[in-house]
Scaffold this active site. Structure first.
Site, PDB file in Angstrom:
ATOM      1  N   GLY A 227       0.782  -1.225   0.000  1.00 35.77           N
ATOM      2  CA  GLY A 227       0.000   0.000   0.000  1.00 35.77           C
ATOM      3  C   GLY A 227       0.816   1.278   0.000  1.00 35.77           C
ATOM      4  O   GLY A 227       0.269   2.369   0.184  1.00 35.77           O
ATOM      5  N   TYR A 311     -10.799   4.105 -11.067  1.00 37.31           N
ATOM      6  CA  TYR A 311     -10.330   4.700  -9.824  1.00 37.31           C
ATOM      7  C   TYR A 311     -10.214   6.224  -9.875  1.00 37.31           C
ATOM      8  O   TYR A 311      -9.735   6.830  -8.916  1.00 37.31           O
ATOM      9  CB  TYR A 311      -8.947   4.147  -9.465  1.00 37.31           C
ATOM     10  CG  TYR A 311      -8.897   2.681  -9.136  1.00 37.31           C
ATOM     11  CD1 TYR A 311      -9.709   2.145  -8.151  1.00 37.31           C
ATOM     12  CD2 TYR A 311      -8.016   1.830  -9.800  1.00 37.31           C
ATOM     13  CE1 TYR A 311      -9.659   0.794  -7.831  1.00 37.31           C
ATOM     14  CE2 TYR A 311      -7.957   0.470  -9.487  1.00 37.31           C
ATOM     15  CZ  TYR A 311      -8.776  -0.033  -8.508  1.00 37.31           C
ATOM     16  OH  TYR A 311      -8.720  -1.358  -8.191  1.00 37.31           O
ATOM     17  N   CYS A 337     -16.270   1.816 -27.532  1.00 37.10           N
ATOM     18  CA  CYS A 337     -17.622   2.349 -27.670  1.00 37.10           C
ATOM     19  C   CYS A 337     -18.262   2.482 -26.289  1.00 37.10           C
ATOM     20  O   CYS A 337     -19.251   1.820 -25.955  1.00 37.10           O
ATOM     21  CB  CYS A 337     -18.454   1.456 -28.578  1.00 37.10           C
ATOM     22  SG  CYS A 337     -20.024   2.208 -29.052  1.00 37.10           S
ATOM     23  N   TYR A 365      -1.297  -2.537 -12.368  1.00 33.33           N
ATOM     24  CA  TYR A 365      -2.723  -2.648 -12.674  1.00 33.33           C
ATOM     25  C   TYR A 365      -3.072  -2.014 -14.015  1.00 33.33           C
ATOM     26  O   TYR A 365      -4.142  -1.447 -14.187  1.00 33.33           O
ATOM     27  CB  TYR A 365      -3.561  -2.041 -11.534  1.00 33.33           C
ATOM     28  CG  TYR A 365      -3.164  -2.611 -10.200  1.00 33.33           C
ATOM     29  CD1 TYR A 365      -3.529  -3.908  -9.857  1.00 33.33           C
ATOM     30  CD2 TYR A 365      -2.388  -1.884  -9.300  1.00 33.33           C
ATOM     31  CE1 TYR A 365      -3.121  -4.465  -8.648  1.00 33.33           C
ATOM     32  CE2 TYR A 365      -1.990  -2.427  -8.096  1.00 33.33           C
ATOM     33  CZ  TYR A 365      -2.358  -3.718  -7.772  1.00 33.33           C
ATOM     34  OH  TYR A 365      -1.963  -4.264  -6.589  1.00 33.33           O
TER      35      TYR A 365
END
Length: 410
Positions: A227, A311, A337, A365
């Site tokens: 983290g 996010y 689209c 990610y």
């Protein structure tokens, strides 16, 4: 990434030349930056019985996994498939910790059969593990400390409403199950989320674990998860790893003294290791004027980089082709689209059709969360290391998209 005379380089290789050689869209990783980030953590905790377990979910490319293994990393995985990828990259089972959430018990038994470490995050699975294996299979327990670490709530996982971990309030129930089945608990684990800025959030979690640990006599380690925050833009705040070590190390040593013996200290960094080392290169398909805004449409979308849409993540965008152009304001959008806006009202050097743009902080990610939405193939991946740009994943083709489909005769 370095900039010299208006030329941006990745691992001493000109970024625009990499894009021209391998085509776009393209993920590019700076291997030396990955190793440097790993060593930053290792050096901060030098002298401690430290194990760093790279969180594979951030980026699972086999060559990246291999590079980190050679640097001295272990592995943290969240699926059996990630575990098997790790073993393909050369990790031994004892180097891998399986930290699943909400998986079937069959996946946990498969992990046991592979010989990898088990990290349990719910009472049901702890009970089943105890019934099946008793004291034969030690395990770690993931504790939910009820700590909100701050930042985007989508990436905070240690608060009371999170699905992750066993609530610290259920410690008596954990102890009951452990005693009933004589389960050997070899570690306690905590992970409060991503983008943690201050050491204080880690210390809150540490104090929860230190207190709980006194109830478990067979511990070999305590894991503080990951983290660590990285910088996404200039002057952005990042976790001060040295400050964290200065606060956590004496607290950990003090705990070990009270516990009666030294334990290992573990971390599972993912984003911290690979985020800043990764870049997504795209080509501008169209510059579209409207009465309200100018759109820059590129040959990618949230099928390749979903973080800005999922996010609200910020990614700096650089115009590699025209870095000194006059600054203009654009909305950078994808070719999917759907509404897939990478950046809104972003000032960039004048963008022209055919220009190559580069998204920074795309290592974590990025590819690992990519998809084939709109039946679009996923990009190629390149690892720059040792002065060379190595193709480490081929670009997908239409054949890849239909390989597992079965056409039924009606």
């Amino acid at each position: 990434m370095q900039r010299q005379q208006n030329n941006f380089s990745i691992g001493q290789q000109p970024a625009i030349r990499i894009g021209q050689e391998f085509g776009t869209p393209l993920y590019v990783y700076d291997g030396q930056k990955i190793v440097n980030q790993f060593n930053t953590l290792r050096n901060a905790f030098q002298g401690m019985p430290l194990r760093l377990k790279y969180a594979a979910k951030a980026l699972t490319n086999l060559s990246v996994l291999k590079l980190l293994r050679q640097a001295g990393s272990d592995l943290d995985v969240v699926s059996i498939e990630e575990a098997r990828l790790g073993m393909m990259a050369g990790y031994q089972p004892e180097q891998i910790m399986f930290t699943p959430s909400g998986v079937a018990f069959e996946e946990i038994t498969e992990a046991v059969e592979l010989g990898i470490g088990i990290n349990i995050d719910n009472l049901s699975m702890l009970e089943k593990l105890g019934r099946k294996y008793g004291s034969a299979v030690p395990c770690c327990i993931r504790i939910n400390p009820h700590i909100l670490a701050g930042g985007n709530e989508k990436i905070q996982v240690g608060h009371i409403n999170s699905k992750f971990g066993i609530s610290i309030d259920y410690l008596p129930e954990i102890l009951r199950i452990v005693k009933s089945h004589r389960i050997v608990i070899n570690g306690l684990h905590i992970h409060t989320g991503s983008d943690i800025k201050q050491a204080g959030a880690f210390m809150q979690g540490a104090n929860v674990l230190f207190e709980a640990a006194m109830q478990f006599p067979d511990l070999a380690f305590i894991s503080f998860g990951g983290g660590f925050k990285v910088a996404y833009r200039e002057a952005d705040h990042a976790t001060d790893i040295d400050a964290l070590a200065a606060e956590l190390v004496p607290a950990f040593r003090n705990f070990c003294n009270k516990y009666g013996r030294d334990l290992e200290i573990w971390f599972e960094p993912g984003k911290f290791i690979v985020s800043e080392a990764g870049y997504l290169l795209v080509r501008v398909n169209v510059v579209k004027q409207t009465p309200a805004v100018t759109f820059v449409g590129v040959d990618s979308g949230f099928n390749h980089l979903i973080r800005p849409m999922f996010y609200d993540a910020y990614h700096e965008i650089i115009n590699l082709t025209n870095p000194e152009g006059v600054l203009r304001k654009y909305n950078v959008v994808g070719y999917i689209c759907e509404t897939d806006t990478f950046a809104k009202d972003r000032q960039l050097p004048e963008v022209r059709e055919g220009d190559i743009l580069m998204f920074r902080n795309a290592g974590a990610y990025g590819f690992s969360m990519s998809s084939n939405y709109n039946s679009r193939p996923r990009p190629a991946e390149v690892l720059v290391y040792g002065g060379k740009a190595h193709l480490v994943r081929k670009r997908e083709t239409l054949e890849d998209l239909v390989r597992n489909q079965v056409i039924v005769d009606f």
